[in-house]
Design an enzyme around this catalytic site. Sequence first.
Site, PDB file in Angstrom:
ATOM      1  N   ASP A 130      18.062  -9.624  -8.454  1.00 29.88           N
ATOM      2  CA  ASP A 130      17.215  -8.440  -8.440  1.00 29.88           C
ATOM      3  C   ASP A 130      16.290  -8.533  -9.663  1.00 29.88           C
ATOM      4  O   ASP A 130      16.372  -9.450 -10.486  1.00 29.88           O
ATOM      5  CB  ASP A 130      18.051  -7.152  -8.422  1.00 29.88           C
TER       6      ASP A 130
HETATM    7  C1  BGC Z   1      15.222  -3.004  -6.617  1.00 31.92           C
HETATM    8  C2  BGC Z   1      15.342  -3.794  -5.347  1.00 31.92           C
HETATM    9  C3  BGC Z   1      13.975  -4.234  -4.886  1.00 31.92           C
HETATM   10  C4  BGC Z   1      13.291  -4.998  -5.992  1.00 31.92           C
HETATM   11  C5  BGC Z   1      11.929  -5.519  -5.606  1.00 31.92           C
HETATM   12  C6  BGC Z   1      14.345  -3.683  -7.661  1.00 31.92           C
HETATM   13  O1  BGC Z   1      14.084  -2.853  -8.724  1.00 31.92           O
HETATM   14  O2  BGC Z   1      16.506  -2.787  -7.154  1.00 31.92           O
HETATM   15  O3  BGC Z   1      15.979  -3.038  -4.357  1.00 31.92           O
HETATM   16  O4  BGC Z   1      14.099  -5.009  -3.728  1.00 31.92           O
HETATM   17  O5  BGC Z   1      13.150  -4.150  -7.113  1.00 31.92           O
HETATM   18  O6  BGC Z   1      11.000  -4.530  -5.501  1.00 31.92           O
END
Ligand code: BGC
Length: 767
Positions: A317
């Site tokens: 993530d």
């Molecule tokens: C979130 C994810 C997301 C990613 C990309 C992160 O902050 O936890 O769920 O897919 O950002 O945008």
Amino acid sequence: MQLSNFNSQIRFFLKSALLICLISCETTEFHPKLNGSEEDEFIGMMLEKMSIEDKVGQMTQLNLGFLSSSMNQHDGKPKQVDWDKVKTAVETYRVGSILNTAGRAYSLARWHEIINGIQEIALEQPLKIPVVYGIDAIHGATYSKGSTLFPHNIGMAATRNLEIVQAAAEVCAAETRASGIRWNFDPVFDVGRQPLWPRFPETFGESALLCGKMGGAIVGTYENFNHAKGQGIAACMKHFIGYGVPASGKDRTEAYISNLELWEHHIPPFQFGVNAGASTLMVNSGSVNGVPVHASRNFLTTLLRERMGFEGVIVSDWQDIIRLHSRHQVARSHRDAVKMAIDAGLDMSMVPNEYSFSENLVDLVRSGEITEERIDESVRRILEFKMRLGLFSNPKVEETAVKKFGLSEYEDIALQAAEASLVLLENRNEILPLRGDEKLLVIGPTCGSKSALHGAWSYTWQGNVESAYPNETLTIVEAITQVFGADQVKCPLNAGFDDSLHYKLDIENAAESSDVIILCLGENAYAESPGVIDDLNLPKNQVKLALDAIATGKPVILVLVEGRGRLVSQFVEDIDAVLLALRPGSQGAMAIARTLAGLSNPSGLLPFTYHRSTGDLIPYDHRFSSKITQGPPGTFTELGFRPQWPFGHGMSYDELDCEFVDFSCEQCFLGDSVDVNYRLTNKNQDEASKSFDLYLSDDYATHISPRKRVLVAFDHVRVPPRSFIDSTITIPANAFGYVDGEGTWHFEPGSFTVELFGEEKSILLEE
Ligand code: BGC
């Protein structure tokens, strides 16, 4: 020489020539189509040609914002792509993946320019490896202007209707692919068992079965297309594992999960996703039992790959490798953090705003601290993933896909989904549906808020920029006005949360000429950490507004628009009806208005326990002993579990006669599934639809105290007017077993209690 050998040599020669051509022929734009074993060989040959930098580049994912004019990611303002920065990323760092929007939703034309621009740069490189672009199209194509947005998962879970879930997923896939994007960071498989957690609306609620089945249906819909033919998108299960239950409720903080809970609640949903064919998975940013998941070989390799059989790409993530150093402090440097994550089993780093990952990983491989074989495993998975998406044969925007954007039928699907997601929690004296001739006073901060109807990931990350919504999207008061007529509706303030005037209105005066007050309360949109709250109660000013509305003496209908169950116990006993709208999306306002008017009959069921008080946050499928409280010495009561509304609660206007008939087996055996017969009778003039749950309790178990009333099946059926249907719902064989903390399943003969339509029957399973 044998003929088969000869043939294979020829094929090898042709493929080598092809590869040389791919690498050197200026004129070859796309790679040709290959079959399965040719793909393997092709990827093998690619790996041989790739330098360490090329390979590390494939494992690197950058944020479009980082490659844009301004780095302020979160102001929701539009940014320009900086093509020199894109060139540096793809040419110098060989970056294989880009994500996100820089600012807010783009028009289709803008997306096409961006995607084609990136792929053109990729195709100019010696190896011509296409870039895979990823996006959060969470409840529809979030970042494409003009897309249709559906209810968030929490609302979808209330429908108990897998067909609606699949129909919405199909639209989302079509509109995402039409935007030129083939990888969706969706669906969320985290279980919503921590009611404070700001990402609760992105979950399918409290039951592992609901999360698994609904998430699995989305994965299947996204992935079961022939990607190489311009259809479907890749799913990304997230966020493995335990993200949904931070101990404090604060986003991205630590969870403490016993092995038993892991196996009972958190692993099963992801297993549904693996079985449904998800090609990628994203890791939980937090830690479980003190171990950051990004650094856990135990979770990412032993459990996920070896035990659960996941073969796809594991992506980190946002910034989470860096955070092993800067936040979790398990790595002494960024370089150590990279080593930890790669050793744990990660394939791709969502870096996303710098080049430290690439530099550190190249260095680690050169120094021999990470072997080249290890990164080859990840690069192979990534190349296979790109191949399956059809990116090697055509990485650019596909005309056939573009035609599927914005079709008029999508609006109908969104309306059906929104209607099916509404949950009627109270209806005293059958005040709903309204007769239609009442004078309505509409008040409260969600009556004029498009953001509240949509929630997170709606044209902007937070979803709270009112101006980012299409003009034609209705607010609740606008939809009520359309349905009931302007002369019947009074609304002193058609505004959202930004306007504090809501709380200064003279309601008594305003209500004088009205028959009914429609009180619209709830939560503004939020995503991730900005949605952290420290009190589950509705904010004080909203409680005061409710008390003022009640004080007028007029009937009050509460429309609650929110993503998690904010407590309403301070005033709800004096409210006449409560309609819950769980982020219902583009058509949410119309769905609410039509339901108030009786043009749509609510059928949604709560996918979580709606709590009454903060001291009683017990999930629905607790063990018997969870609800026992001790009174005066020696006396015990079961008052420990007194939710405002229980999981599965949801009313309708025209209740059907529901009969739990019997079990289809006379003698029932362990290891068999059991069909439960039921009859639904519809005495009304219109077709009726019914969502329902089936719960199972193991009366006794030897190793682990059994959980009670576990959801083991659900369905949504239609019954024609003035008729009945006899049908069955199946309890799968494995529902009669229970898992222990080692992940071992136990099946024991004995009696079980089955609950359907509120009626219980006992069933004996023999060995
Ligand atoms: C979130 C994810 C997301 C990613 C990309 C992160 O902050 O936890 O769920 O897919 O950002 O945008």
